[in-house]
Design an enzyme around this catalytic site. Structure first.
Site, PDB file in Angstrom:
ATOM      1  N   ASP A   1       0.750  -0.940   0.138  1.00 17.95           N
ATOM      2  CA  ASP A   1       0.502   0.005  -0.087  1.00 17.95           C
ATOM      3  C   ASP A   1       0.936   1.534   0.197  1.00 17.95           C
ATOM      4  O   ASP A   1       0.108   2.505  -0.575  1.00 17.95           O
ATOM      5  CB  ASP A   1      -1.236   0.093   1.379  1.00 17.95           C
ATOM      6  CG  ASP A   1      -0.314   0.455   2.607  1.00 17.95           C
ATOM      7  OD1 ASP A   1       0.511   0.244   2.574  1.00 17.95           O
ATOM      8  OD2 ASP A   1      -0.948   0.112   3.583  1.00 17.95           O
TER       9      ASP A   1
ATOM     10  N   ASP B   1       2.445 -10.373   7.412  1.00 20.29           N
ATOM     11  CA  ASP B   1       1.839  -9.853   6.369  1.00 20.29           C
ATOM     12  C   ASP B   1       3.071  -8.857   5.400  1.00 20.29           C
ATOM     13  O   ASP B   1       3.159  -7.983   5.741  1.00 20.29           O
ATOM     14  CB  ASP B   1       0.174  -8.679   6.355  1.00 20.29           C
ATOM     15  CG  ASP B   1      -0.444  -7.995   5.100  1.00 20.29           C
ATOM     16  OD1 ASP B   1      -0.466  -9.072   4.442  1.00 20.29           O
ATOM     17  OD2 ASP B   1      -1.225  -7.337   5.791  1.00 20.29           O
TER      18      ASP B   1
END
Ligand SMILES: *[C@@H]1O[C@H](CO)[C@@H](O)[C@H](O)[C@H]1NC(C)=O
Length: 174
Positions: A31, A138
């Site tokens: 992101d 993650d």
């Protein structure tokens, strides 16, 4: 006694003084945003998350790795590094295709994967995710690193110096 039972007992006995290690699930995200360790800017200028410049990936870790006290900003785990070695398998048939076994990468924790809203993968402190794992990473990367949602063996390692230098730019390093 099964060796896994013995290991579990040992881990319980020494957890307060020894870095976390074991098996974890992994996923991938990308992101470009400031994470919960204050790395980068809120507008997304976070140039060193690619695993390119320093050879180190960044990752959002589940709560026990990010901060066992439950902190959600500048957790004690911010800026710590882990060596992840792929088992080659995803944790279930429908939750990833797995990948190559035996490959390793180093990740630096720069973000939190909170349990709230992510219970499938990211366990709370003392809990497990839907696949029975106590820890999750993650991995922040634009494309697959060593497979799709592989389970890894992980251990804390000293951060490479280039990553330590990058981390000094983070808010939580101050
Ligand atoms: C990471 O783990 C693998 C597998 O155990 C090992 O071969 C490698 O040397 C480790 N890397 C670091 C930096 O500790």
């Amino acid at each position: 006694m099964k060796s896994s039972t013995l290991l579990a007992l040992l881990a319980t006995a020494i957890t307060p003084i020894v870095a976390i290690s074991g098996q974890a699930t992994t996923t991938r995200y990308y992101d470009g945003l400031e994470g919960a360790c204050g790395c980068g800017t809120s507008s997304g200028a976070f140039s060193w998350q690619l695993g390119v410049a320093s050879g180190v990936y960044t990752a959002a870790a589940s709560q026990a790795i990010y901060s066992s006290s439950g902190a959600t900003w500048c957790g004690a785990g911010c800026g710590t590094c882990y060596n992840l070695t792929s088992t080659g398998s995803s944790p279930c048939q429908d939750c990833g295709t797995g990948g190559d076994a035996g490959q390793s990468i180093i990740v630096m924790v720069t973000n939190l994967c909170p349990n709230n809203g992510n219970a499938q993968w990211c366990p709370a402190v003392g809990g497990t995710n839907e696949y029975g794992y106590s820890y999750h990473f993650d991995i922040n990367a634009e494309s697959e690193v060593f497979g799709d949602n592989v389970v890894v063996n992980f251990e804390e390692v000293a951060c490479p110096s280039a990553a330590v230098s990058d981390y000094s730019q983070c808010v939580c390093a101050a």
